[in-house]
Every structure is written in C-alpha cells, then in structure tokens.
Scaffold this motif. Sequence first.
Motif, short mmCIF file in Angstrom:
data_model
loop_
_atom_site.label_atom_id
_atom_site.label_comp_id
_atom_site.label_asym_id
_atom_site.label_seq_id
_atom_site.Cartn_x
_atom_site.Cartn_y
_atom_site.Cartn_z
N VAL A 133 22.93 -7.87 16.90
CA VAL A 133 22.75 -7.63 15.47
C VAL A 133 24.11 -7.31 14.86
CG1 VAL A 133 21.65 -6.19 13.71
CG2 VAL A 133 20.40 -6.80 15.79
N LEU A 134 24.45 -7.98 13.77
CA LEU A 134 25.74 -7.76 13.12
C LEU A 134 25.57 -6.98 11.83
CD1 LEU A 134 27.38 -11.30 13.52
CD2 LEU A 134 27.68 -9.29 14.96
N ASN A 135 26.43 -5.99 11.65
CA ASN A 135 26.49 -5.23 10.41
C ASN A 135 27.96 -5.08 10.04
OD1 ASN A 135 23.60 -3.99 9.89
ND2 ASN A 135 23.99 -3.83 12.09
N GLU A 136 28.25 -5.16 8.75
CA GLU A 136 29.65 -5.02 8.34
C GLU A 136 29.75 -4.34 6.99
OE1 GLU A 136 31.28 -8.94 8.26
OE2 GLU A 136 30.30 -9.48 6.35
N GLN A 137 30.97 -3.85 6.72
CA GLN A 137 31.20 -3.16 5.45
C GLN A 137 32.69 -3.21 5.15
OE1 GLN A 137 30.31 1.03 5.46
NE2 GLN A 137 30.16 1.16 3.24
N PRO A 138 33.06 -3.31 3.87
CA PRO A 138 34.48 -3.25 3.52
C PRO A 138 35.05 -1.85 3.79
CG PRO A 138 33.19 -4.21 1.74
CD PRO A 138 32.21 -3.60 2.71
N VAL A 139 36.33 -1.81 4.06
CA VAL A 139 37.05 -0.54 4.22
C VAL A 139 37.67 -0.21 2.86
CG1 VAL A 139 38.92 0.65 5.41
CG2 VAL A 139 37.51 -1.01 6.64
N SER A 140 37.45 0.99 2.38
CA SER A 140 37.90 1.32 1.03
C SER A 140 39.42 1.26 0.89
CB SER A 140 37.41 2.73 0.64
OG SER A 140 37.95 3.70 1.52
N SER A 141 40.13 1.42 1.98
CA SER A 141 41.59 1.33 1.92
C SER A 141 42.07 -0.11 2.08
CB SER A 141 42.22 2.21 3.02
OG SER A 141 41.76 1.81 4.30
N GLY A 142 41.12 -1.05 2.25
CA GLY A 142 41.44 -2.46 2.40
C GLY A 142 41.05 -2.97 3.77
N GLY A 143 40.38 -4.12 3.81
CA GLY A 143 39.98 -4.67 5.10
C GLY A 143 38.48 -4.61 5.29
N ARG A 144 38.05 -4.77 6.54
CA ARG A 144 36.62 -4.83 6.84
C ARG A 144 36.37 -4.33 8.26
NH1 ARG A 144 32.25 -7.11 4.60
NH2 ARG A 144 33.57 -7.80 2.86
N VAL A 145 35.20 -3.73 8.45
CA VAL A 145 34.78 -3.31 9.78
C VAL A 145 33.44 -3.98 10.07
CG1 VAL A 145 33.71 -1.19 8.89
CG2 VAL A 145 34.24 -1.37 11.31
N THR A 146 33.33 -4.59 11.25
CA THR A 146 32.12 -5.28 11.68
C THR A 146 31.62 -4.65 12.97
OG1 THR A 146 32.92 -7.35 10.72
CG2 THR A 146 31.14 -7.50 12.33
N VAL A 147 30.30 -4.44 13.05
CA VAL A 147 29.69 -3.85 14.23
C VAL A 147 28.66 -4.82 14.79
CG1 VAL A 147 28.39 -1.91 15.17
CG2 VAL A 147 30.02 -1.53 13.31
N ALA A 148 28.81 -5.17 16.06
CA ALA A 148 27.84 -6.01 16.76
C ALA A 148 27.15 -5.16 17.81
CB ALA A 148 28.55 -7.20 17.42
N VAL A 196 30.02 -3.63 19.87
CA VAL A 196 31.44 -3.91 19.68
C VAL A 196 31.79 -3.60 18.24
CG1 VAL A 196 33.24 -5.67 19.72
CG2 VAL A 196 31.40 -5.73 21.41
N VAL A 197 32.83 -2.81 18.04
CA VAL A 197 33.33 -2.50 16.70
C VAL A 197 34.62 -3.28 16.51
CG1 VAL A 197 34.11 -0.70 15.13
CG2 VAL A 197 32.31 -0.19 16.80
N LEU A 198 34.64 -4.12 15.44
CA LEU A 198 35.82 -4.92 15.14
C LEU A 198 36.40 -4.42 13.82
CD1 LEU A 198 33.29 -7.01 16.14
CD2 LEU A 198 35.28 -8.48 16.43
N VAL A 253 36.48 6.07 5.22
CA VAL A 253 36.85 4.90 4.40
C VAL A 253 35.86 3.77 4.64
CG1 VAL A 253 39.28 5.52 4.29
CG2 VAL A 253 38.46 4.12 6.20
N ALA A 254 34.98 3.94 5.63
CA ALA A 254 33.90 2.98 5.87
C ALA A 254 32.79 3.69 6.64
CB ALA A 254 34.40 1.78 6.67
N ASP A 255 31.56 3.31 6.33
CA ASP A 255 30.40 3.90 7.01
C ASP A 255 29.35 2.80 7.16
OD1 ASP A 255 28.36 5.34 8.08
OD2 ASP A 255 28.20 6.80 6.44
N VAL A 256 29.29 2.21 8.34
CA VAL A 256 28.38 1.08 8.59
C VAL A 256 27.05 1.63 9.08
CG1 VAL A 256 28.03 -1.06 9.87
CG2 VAL A 256 30.34 -0.35 9.22
N LYS A 257 25.97 1.32 8.34
CA LYS A 257 24.63 1.76 8.71
C LYS A 257 24.04 0.77 9.72
CE LYS A 257 24.70 5.12 5.70
NZ LYS A 257 24.78 6.54 6.13
N LEU A 258 23.56 1.30 10.84
CA LEU A 258 23.01 0.46 11.89
C LEU A 258 21.49 0.42 11.85
CD1 LEU A 258 25.30 1.51 14.86
CD2 LEU A 258 25.68 -0.27 13.14
#
Length: 248
Positions: free
Chosen positions: A149-164, A173-175, A242-247
């Motif tokens: 299952v993939l979840n992702e969210q933008p990083v408020s300081s710029g960029g993105r975090v993806t969780v598989a 896996v946190v990318l 700066v990011a909080d990904v809900k799983l």
Amino acid sequence: MTTEIHTLVGAYVLDAVDDIERASFERHLRECDSCRLEVDEFRETTAQMAHDTWSVPPPWLRDNVMSEISRTRQAPPVIPEAPAAPPVRGVSRRRWLVSAAAVVVAAAGAGSAVYVVQDQRVRDQRQIAEAARVDQARVRQILAAPDVVLNEQPVSSGGRVTVASSRLHNAGVVLLAADAAPAGRVYQLWTIRGGGDPVNAGVLADGQSADVVVVEGLPGASDVAVSLEPPGGSAQPTSTPVADVKLT
C-alpha cells in the motif's frame, strides 16, 4: 668527544641522522675502534634483516628480546684512556644484537598495527556492502509485495515523502526526497502508533535530504512523520513535523 656520540651508531647505519650528526660521527669513527666495529656489525645484521626470512619475526622473538634486555646493560662503549685494547667482539655483538632485535620487534609491531587497521577497514567496508545488499533486497521484496500500500505527502520545506507498507512482510519502506534542510538542521523520520510517543525511524546525515529506509513492523503504525532536528537527531521531535503521512 663526549660519550653521547657513541649512541649514534644505530641511527648512523640506518641513515637516521642529519648532516651535522653524520659529519661529527664520521670524524669520530676515525678515532674509535669500538664504534667502527659496531657499525660493521650493525650493517651486517641489517643486511640479514632485509632478507625475506626477516619479514615476519617468529612469535617467540618478542619474549626472548624483552627477557634479554632485562639482563643486559644498555650503555654506550667506554672510551679507553690508554691505547685501545682489542675489543671484546662477543660482548659488543651481544649488546648490539639485543638492540637490533628490539628495533625489529618495534618495527614488526608497527607493521602489525598498520596491517590490523587496514584489515579492519576492509572488514568494515565488506560489512557495509553486505548490509546495503541486504537492505536493497528487502526494499525490492516489500515494493513487489502483492499487498503493498502506497501513501505519500508533500514535505512543507519542499519535496515529498512516500511510504510503502506490506502486512505480508510486516514491514515498510520510507522514501524521502526533500529539499535541502536549513543550516544546522537534519531530517529525522518517526513512526507513531496510536496515541503513543513518536519512535525514531532514522536520522539523515548533515546535508543529506534523500534516503530510503526499511522500517520493520511498520504496518502496526498509524503515521510516519518527518521533522527537522539538530545534527545527530533528537530523542523526541523538537519542532512541528514537516510531513505526517497517515497510514490508516
């Protein structure tokens, strides 16, 4: 001529003297039969030590040398007042051989220390490479899982975090691919389970803004958060994530 000049025998033969010491000692050699004899013996033995058979001293050498040193007087030869008597070759050679053997042991010890350091570095690099290989295999396994299952969210300081996340493998896996962190700050990953305190899931190095982290047991977490922390990380977040990904 002082008695200290006699102590330059070993350094002179090993070319470990400066130009002034060399000139002084060579003048002294023209007057001192005892030192000339020691120089000859020193050169003979150093030539033997240069042979391959001396490259690795036998294991018992250190104990024998230390035992011999404790029983042998370490002193420079005495300058004769009267015409020099024939030198006692056996005594002179014994004293020198003890000193020469001590040099060999010291050199062998230094060489062994270098070898140990180099060998440790090789082992460390192999362990790092093996750990990276295992991590890569684990990442591929999780990402290829049929229930991932993939979840992702933008990083408020710029960029993105993806969780598989895969329940089948009970891991995730946190990318993180973010913009550069502000000066004096690093990115730190956290997992949150229910209403519990955030648990450290990895601290990026100073200047690092991207990483791939395997988190075992991740399917039991409710959130994956990213915060900016002092270099080395913190025990608990010290700023708003700066990011909080809900799983869930």
